[in-house]
Design a protein around this motif. Structure first.
Motif, PDB file in Angstrom:
ATOM      1  N   MET A   1       0.671  -1.066  -0.021  1.00  0.00           N
ATOM      2  CA  MET A   1      -0.176   0.558   0.028  1.00  0.00           C
ATOM      3  C   MET A   1       0.925   1.206  -0.404  1.00  0.00           C
ATOM      4  O   MET A   1       1.844   1.140   0.368  1.00  0.00           O
ATOM      5  N   GLY A   2       0.100   1.884  -0.143  1.00  0.00           N
ATOM      6  CA  GLY A   2       1.186   3.738  -0.632  1.00  0.00           C
ATOM      7  C   GLY A   2       0.347   4.670  -1.238  1.00  0.00           C
ATOM      8  O   GLY A   2      -0.718   4.094  -1.666  1.00  0.00           O
ATOM      9  N   VAL A   3       1.535   6.197  -1.448  1.00  0.00           N
ATOM     10  CA  VAL A   3       0.651   7.219  -2.860  1.00  0.00           C
ATOM     11  C   VAL A   3       0.947   6.918  -3.506  1.00  0.00           C
ATOM     12  O   VAL A   3       2.573   6.695  -3.914  1.00  0.00           O
ATOM     13  N   GLN A   4       0.583   6.618  -4.706  1.00  0.00           N
ATOM     14  CA  GLN A   4       1.515   7.513  -6.463  1.00  0.00           C
ATOM     15  C   GLN A   4       1.260   9.326  -6.117  1.00  0.00           C
ATOM     16  O   GLN A   4       0.222   9.912  -6.263  1.00  0.00           O
ATOM     17  N   LEU A   5       2.007   9.813  -6.645  1.00  0.00           N
ATOM     18  CA  LEU A   5       2.618  11.279  -6.865  1.00  0.00           C
ATOM     19  C   LEU A   5       3.015  11.666  -8.369  1.00  0.00           C
ATOM     20  O   LEU A   5       3.887  10.595  -8.837  1.00  0.00           O
ATOM     21  N   PHE A   6       1.853  12.843  -8.493  1.00  0.00           N
ATOM     22  CA  PHE A   6       2.271  12.436 -10.190  1.00  0.00           C
ATOM     23  C   PHE A   6       3.038  14.787 -10.144  1.00  0.00           C
ATOM     24  O   PHE A   6       2.233  15.513  -9.506  1.00  0.00           O
ATOM     25  N   ILE A   7       3.854  14.536 -10.861  1.00  0.00           N
ATOM     26  CA  ILE A   7       4.863  15.297 -10.466  1.00  0.00           C
ATOM     27  C   ILE A   7       5.175  15.963 -11.936  1.00  0.00           C
ATOM     28  O   ILE A   7       5.558  15.734 -12.584  1.00  0.00           O
ATOM     29  N   SER A   8       4.392  17.607 -11.730  1.00  0.00           N
ATOM     30  CA  SER A   8       5.078  17.928 -13.136  1.00  0.00           C
ATOM     31  C   SER A   8       6.165  18.531 -12.944  1.00  0.00           C
ATOM     32  O   SER A   8       6.298  19.767 -11.845  1.00  0.00           O
ATOM     33  N   SER A   9       6.842  18.831 -14.659  1.00  0.00           N
ATOM     34  CA  SER A   9       7.787  20.142 -14.329  1.00  0.00           C
ATOM     35  C   SER A   9       8.086  21.971 -13.588  1.00  0.00           C
ATOM     36  O   SER A   9       6.767  22.369 -14.353  1.00  0.00           O
ATOM     37  N   LYS A 190      -7.376  15.908 -18.468  1.00  0.00           N
ATOM     38  CA  LYS A 190      -5.905  14.644 -18.976  1.00  0.00           C
ATOM     39  C   LYS A 190      -4.917  15.575 -17.848  1.00  0.00           C
ATOM     40  O   LYS A 190      -4.555  16.930 -18.178  1.00  0.00           O
ATOM     41  N   LEU A 191      -3.717  14.674 -17.292  1.00  0.00           N
ATOM     42  CA  LEU A 191      -2.645  15.541 -17.465  1.00  0.00           C
ATOM     43  C   LEU A 191      -1.574  14.918 -17.526  1.00  0.00           C
ATOM     44  O   LEU A 191      -1.237  15.040 -19.158  1.00  0.00           O
ATOM     45  N   PRO A 192      -0.751  16.609 -17.777  1.00  0.00           N
ATOM     46  CA  PRO A 192       0.304  17.437 -19.105  1.00  0.00           C
ATOM     47  C   PRO A 192       1.181  16.014 -19.222  1.00  0.00           C
ATOM     48  O   PRO A 192       1.535  14.969 -18.674  1.00  0.00           O
ATOM     49  N   ASP A 193       1.920  15.650 -20.468  1.00  0.00           N
ATOM     50  CA  ASP A 193       2.612  15.142 -21.237  1.00  0.00           C
ATOM     51  C   ASP A 193       3.503  14.907 -20.391  1.00  0.00           C
ATOM     52  O   ASP A 193       4.535  13.953 -20.865  1.00  0.00           O
ATOM     53  N   ASP A 194       4.677  15.906 -19.811  1.00  0.00           N
ATOM     54  CA  ASP A 194       5.694  15.890 -18.905  1.00  0.00           C
ATOM     55  C   ASP A 194       5.955  15.560 -17.854  1.00  0.00           C
ATOM     56  O   ASP A 194       6.745  15.554 -17.123  1.00  0.00           O
ATOM     57  N   THR A 195       4.435  14.927 -17.111  1.00  0.00           N
ATOM     58  CA  THR A 195       4.437  14.270 -15.831  1.00  0.00           C
ATOM     59  C   THR A 195       5.059  12.983 -15.828  1.00  0.00           C
ATOM     60  O   THR A 195       5.004  12.210 -16.154  1.00  0.00           O
ATOM     61  N   GLN A 196       5.369  13.147 -14.596  1.00  0.00           N
ATOM     62  CA  GLN A 196       6.318  12.362 -13.935  1.00  0.00           C
ATOM     63  C   GLN A 196       5.819  11.671 -12.932  1.00  0.00           C
ATOM     64  O   GLN A 196       4.697  12.345 -11.908  1.00  0.00           O
ATOM     65  N   THR A 197       5.944  10.300 -12.452  1.00  0.00           N
ATOM     66  CA  THR A 197       5.547   9.565 -10.819  1.00  0.00           C
ATOM     67  C   THR A 197       6.443   9.076 -10.494  1.00  0.00           C
ATOM     68  O   THR A 197       7.195   8.665 -10.925  1.00  0.00           O
ATOM     69  N   PHE A 198       5.412   9.448  -9.170  1.00  0.00           N
ATOM     70  CA  PHE A 198       6.951   8.931  -8.043  1.00  0.00           C
ATOM     71  C   PHE A 198       6.109   7.872  -6.926  1.00  0.00           C
ATOM     72  O   PHE A 198       4.640   8.096  -6.584  1.00  0.00           O
ATOM     73  N   ASP A 199       6.195   6.399  -6.982  1.00  0.00           N
ATOM     74  CA  ASP A 199       5.393   5.679  -6.133  1.00  0.00           C
ATOM     75  C   ASP A 199       6.345   6.057  -4.628  1.00  0.00           C
ATOM     76  O   ASP A 199       7.304   5.670  -5.059  1.00  0.00           O
TER      77      ASP A 199
END
Length: 292
Positions: A1-9, A190-199
């Protein structure tokens, strides 16, 4: 279990709290929740603001009767607006609109405002689909409103012997759910195309056999060279455990690298001091039941 962060430039501490075939009316704007911690009782629903109608789909792992209701803020049976339904051996489905005056069999409501669409038994599971209006103008029904709704549920392994002889439940519980303030997948931006994810995950944790557990896990945050913004947070919960996790909090603080990967109950006396103090640091993310 945990959280997923969506990080943009950093070091973070993750705290978790744990408590040990649909009808064709359901399309894109459908929501789902497990009402019990073992996922033996699942609810799906959709609503139409134009017609002021909400449609429910229940799935319970039993071939007996199932109960579902709306409690007046308490999560308890007295004062609840409930239904009881089942599918008999011939395949006929039943649904009764009832009102719980106490901790005994709810009485049948003289005004039947829950309307059966379909019901069936399949692979040891009973399924019922039905609808009701947001406001039925019945003082024995609870109006469906925005905000948190306290739902109650129950079931028995056997069908009633008659429509009035219904044995007491063998399993029951309650859960707080937000029925209205949700976005369907189709309506989410919709999320930006340059979105990064970090679990941020808490690995290999066995939830202790106790009513409530607070679990802490220390880890190093993703290292970024320039400014980024967190634009979305999404829970990551192993399938089948949805009914166990209650909330998650992520704190940001400074800590010795040797403590990265430390994992234990938050009340452990062996927790390193810098991780103990991290719980008083900056709150980075908060998620709780009802959030997405």
């Amino acid at each position: 279990m945990g959280v997923q962060l969506f990080i943009s430039s950093l070091t973070i501490l993750c705290l978790l709290s744990a408590a040990n075939s649909q009808s064709g009316v359901f399309k894109d704007n459908t929501f789902h929740v497990s009402l019990d911690q073992d996922s033996n009782y699942r609810l799906s629903w959709t609503f139409d603001p134009a017609t002021q109608i909400m449609t429910f789909f229940l799935q319970a792992k039993t071939t007996g009767w199932i109960g579902f209701g709306i409690s007046p803020y308490t999560g308890q049976m007295p004062g609840s607006d409930v239904i009881i339904g089942w599918v008999d051996q011939s395949g006929k489905a039943y649904l009764q609109d009832r009102f719980a005056e106490g901790r005994y069999l709810p009485s049948i409501d003289s005004q039947q405002d829950y309307h059966l669409i379909s019901g069936r038994e399949v692979n040891g599971t009973t399924e019922l689909t039905f609808w009701r209006k947001f406001n039925t103008n019945d003082n024995r029904d609870i109006q469906l409103e925005t905000g948190t709704t306290r739902l109650i549920w129950s079931y028995h392994r056997q069908d009633p012997t008659s429509e009035t002889d219904i044995p007491i439940h063998q399993k029951m519980g309650s859960r707080s759910v937000n029925l209205f303030e949700r976005l369907s997948e189709a309506d989410k931006p919709k999320l930006p195309d340059d979105t990064q994810t970090f679990d941020i995950l808490t690995p290999n944790v066995t939830v202790p056999n106790q009513k409530t557990t607070y679990w802490c896990f220390g880890m190093k945050m993703l290292q970024l060279e320039d400014k980024h913004h967190i634009i979305k947070v999404s829970p990551v919960i192993k399938k089948g455990n949805e009914g166990v996790v209650h909330h998650m909090v992520i704190f940001e603080c400074e800590a010795d690298e040797k403590n990265h990967g430390y994992s234990s109950e938050c009340s452990s006396k062996n927790m390193p001091y810098d991780l103990q103090s991290c719980r008083g640091g900056s709150v980075l993310v908060v998620w709780a039941v009802g959030g997405e």
